[in-house]
Design a protein around this motif. Structure first.
Motif, PDB file in Angstrom:
ATOM      1  N   MET A 205       0.804  -1.123  -0.166  1.00  0.00           N
ATOM      2  CA  MET A 205      -0.200  -0.064   0.108  1.00  0.00           C
ATOM      3  C   MET A 205       0.880   1.282  -0.168  1.00  0.00           C
ATOM      4  SD  MET A 205      -2.892   1.203   2.830  1.00  0.00           S
ATOM      5  CE  MET A 205      -1.443   1.325   4.237  1.00  0.00           C
ATOM      6  N   TYR A 206       1.957   1.452   0.960  1.00  0.00           N
ATOM      7  CA  TYR A 206       2.798   2.440   0.830  1.00  0.00           C
ATOM      8  C   TYR A 206       3.648   2.399  -0.237  1.00  0.00           C
ATOM      9  CZ  TYR A 206       1.522   4.194   5.401  1.00  0.00           C
ATOM     10  OH  TYR A 206       0.843   4.732   6.597  1.00  0.00           O
ATOM     11  N   ALA A 219      -5.194   5.211   5.223  1.00  0.00           N
ATOM     12  CA  ALA A 219      -5.030   4.585   6.407  1.00  0.00           C
ATOM     13  C   ALA A 219      -3.577   4.870   7.144  1.00  0.00           C
ATOM     14  CB  ALA A 219      -5.025   3.068   5.960  1.00  0.00           C
ATOM     15  N   GLY A 220      -3.311   6.192   7.028  1.00  0.00           N
ATOM     16  CA  GLY A 220      -1.809   6.368   7.647  1.00  0.00           C
ATOM     17  C   GLY A 220      -2.211   6.829   9.295  1.00  0.00           C
ATOM     18  N   TRP A 221      -1.842   5.563   9.993  1.00  0.00           N
ATOM     19  CA  TRP A 221      -1.962   5.727  11.314  1.00  0.00           C
ATOM     20  C   TRP A 221      -0.705   5.980  11.983  1.00  0.00           C
ATOM     21  CZ3 TRP A 221      -5.497   3.027  14.844  1.00  0.00           C
ATOM     22  CH2 TRP A 221      -7.037   2.822  14.462  1.00  0.00           C
ATOM     23  N   TYR A 229       6.847   2.738   8.265  1.00  0.00           N
ATOM     24  CA  TYR A 229       6.679   3.051   6.799  1.00  0.00           C
ATOM     25  C   TYR A 229       6.868   4.332   6.366  1.00  0.00           C
ATOM     26  CZ  TYR A 229       4.260  -1.624   6.500  1.00  0.00           C
ATOM     27  OH  TYR A 229       4.030  -2.936   6.615  1.00  0.00           O
ATOM     28  N   LEU A 230       6.656   5.214   7.447  1.00  0.00           N
ATOM     29  CA  LEU A 230       6.804   6.733   7.173  1.00  0.00           C
ATOM     30  C   LEU A 230       8.347   6.917   6.905  1.00  0.00           C
ATOM     31  CD1 LEU A 230       4.859   9.563   6.541  1.00  0.00           C
ATOM     32  CD2 LEU A 230       3.904   7.119   7.017  1.00  0.00           C
ATOM     33  N   GLY A 234       8.518   8.133   3.662  1.00  0.00           N
ATOM     34  CA  GLY A 234       7.971   9.596   3.978  1.00  0.00           C
ATOM     35  C   GLY A 234       8.440  10.655   2.808  1.00  0.00           C
ATOM     36  N   ASP A 235       9.558  10.725   2.276  1.00  0.00           N
ATOM     37  CA  ASP A 235      10.154  11.854   1.198  1.00  0.00           C
ATOM     38  C   ASP A 235       9.484  11.381   0.026  1.00  0.00           C
ATOM     39  OD1 ASP A 235      11.459   9.400   0.867  1.00  0.00           O
ATOM     40  OD2 ASP A 235      13.470  10.724   0.439  1.00  0.00           O
ATOM     41  N   LYS A 236       8.679  10.286  -0.224  1.00  0.00           N
ATOM     42  CA  LYS A 236       7.921  10.236  -1.488  1.00  0.00           C
ATOM     43  C   LYS A 236       6.343  10.112  -1.286  1.00  0.00           C
ATOM     44  CE  LYS A 236      11.610   7.496  -4.039  1.00  0.00           C
ATOM     45  NZ  LYS A 236      12.441   6.942  -2.806  1.00  0.00           N
ATOM     46  N   LEU A 237       6.118  10.797  -0.173  1.00  0.00           N
ATOM     47  CA  LEU A 237       4.716  10.994  -0.053  1.00  0.00           C
ATOM     48  C   LEU A 237       4.359  12.302   0.516  1.00  0.00           C
ATOM     49  CD1 LEU A 237       4.359   7.932   2.690  1.00  0.00           C
ATOM     50  CD2 LEU A 237       3.961   7.576   0.110  1.00  0.00           C
TER      51      LEU A 237
END
Ligand code: PBE
Length: 267
Positions: A205-206, A219-221, A229-230, A234-237
């Motif tokens: 998903m990520y 769904a980013g908890w 995952y972040l 993270g730098d691509k989101l």
């Protein structure tokens, strides 16, 4: 109660969900933090976990599960979270809406909806309960949207209609995310988008949002559940916004069990 430890009563097993879920990583951390080396976290799926919970609950047998709020299991069963003095599961979490880089420029109308999307535990809970009672996720979502037009109007404020533009959500089949993804799909469809839902495991998903093969995930908890995952992606989101505050993960047990804290699993 009686002789024997909690561990013996459940064969030193914690009933978990899909291996990629953040709550699984947090539970492995708890096993270390509380020196529970005799214990095993059993992976499976959300559906298998709630089936095991029902089976145990109906017979008043002990069971320890990975739990989270919002979830219908807390309205269907009397459950309690085990206290977590070590903080392995973090505290109050938030659910973030996360998009691919460039989404704002490419699909500004959908992006604005995602920025304005915000609801409460009881809203998501209503959708989850309908689905749990047998409604198709799409139908439960449509019903909620019809009955909550005032909330949806806030999300779509200042957003123009589009003409069949495509939008792709990616999600994991966690009951909370089945509910949110179907609701926002309905809202975007009402604005003229053609929305595709694609269901995968948490890692993929990520990856899909990071590599741009999906537009967004709901769904980013954070900050704890999906920290790893972040850190990785993270730098691509694009962390677009928070859809819900005050959510939670932890270990949960039926009220009839005689323990209150993760520390009690040591005995
Ligand atoms: N959950 C539901 C997910 C996030 C949403 C708590 C099961 C997880 O553990 O990653």
């Amino acid at each position: 109660s009686g002789s024997g430890s909690v561990g013996e009563s459940v064969n030193y097993k914690i009933t978990g969900i899909d291996p990629g879920a953040g709550i699984m990583e947090a539970t492995e951390r708890a096993i270390e933090d509380y020196d529970l080396e005799d214990w095993e976290l059993v992976s499976g799926s959300g559906a298998a976990m709630t089936a095991a919970l029902k089976k145990a609950y109906d017979k008043e047998e002990p069971i320890i599960i990975t739990g989270w709020n919002p979830h219908w299991m807390f309205s269907k069963y009397d459950l309690k979270y085990l206290e977590d003095p070590e903080g392995s599961y973090g505290g109050e979490e938030e659910i973030h809406t996360i998009g691919r880089l460039g989404l704002k420029e490419d699909k500004p109308e959908a992006y604005k909806v995602l920025q304005q999307f915000h609801w409460k535990e009881e809203d998501m809970g209503a959708v989850m309960v309908d689905i749990q009672e047998g409604a198709k996720p799409e139908d439960a979502a449509k019903k909620w949207v019809e009955e909550n037009q005032d909330k949806v109007d806030e999300w779509t404020k200042g957003v123009d209609k589009v003409d069949g533009d495509k939008f792709k959500f990616i999600y994991v089949s966690w009951d909370s995310e089945i509910a949110s993804t179907n609701v926002v799909k309905t809202v975007l469809e009402d604005l003229g988008y053609e929305v595709e839902l694609s269901q995968v495991e948490a890692g993929p998903m990520y990856t899909a949002v990071a590599d741009g093969s999906a537009d967004a995930l709901l769904a980013g908890w954070l900050p704890v559940t999906h920290k790893t995952y972040l850190e990785k992606f993270g730098d691509k989101l694009d962390d677009i916004g928070v859809s819900m505050e005050g959510v939670k993960i932890g270990l949960a047990v039926p009220e009839y069990m005689n323990i209150d804290s993760i520390e009690d699993l040591k005995e």
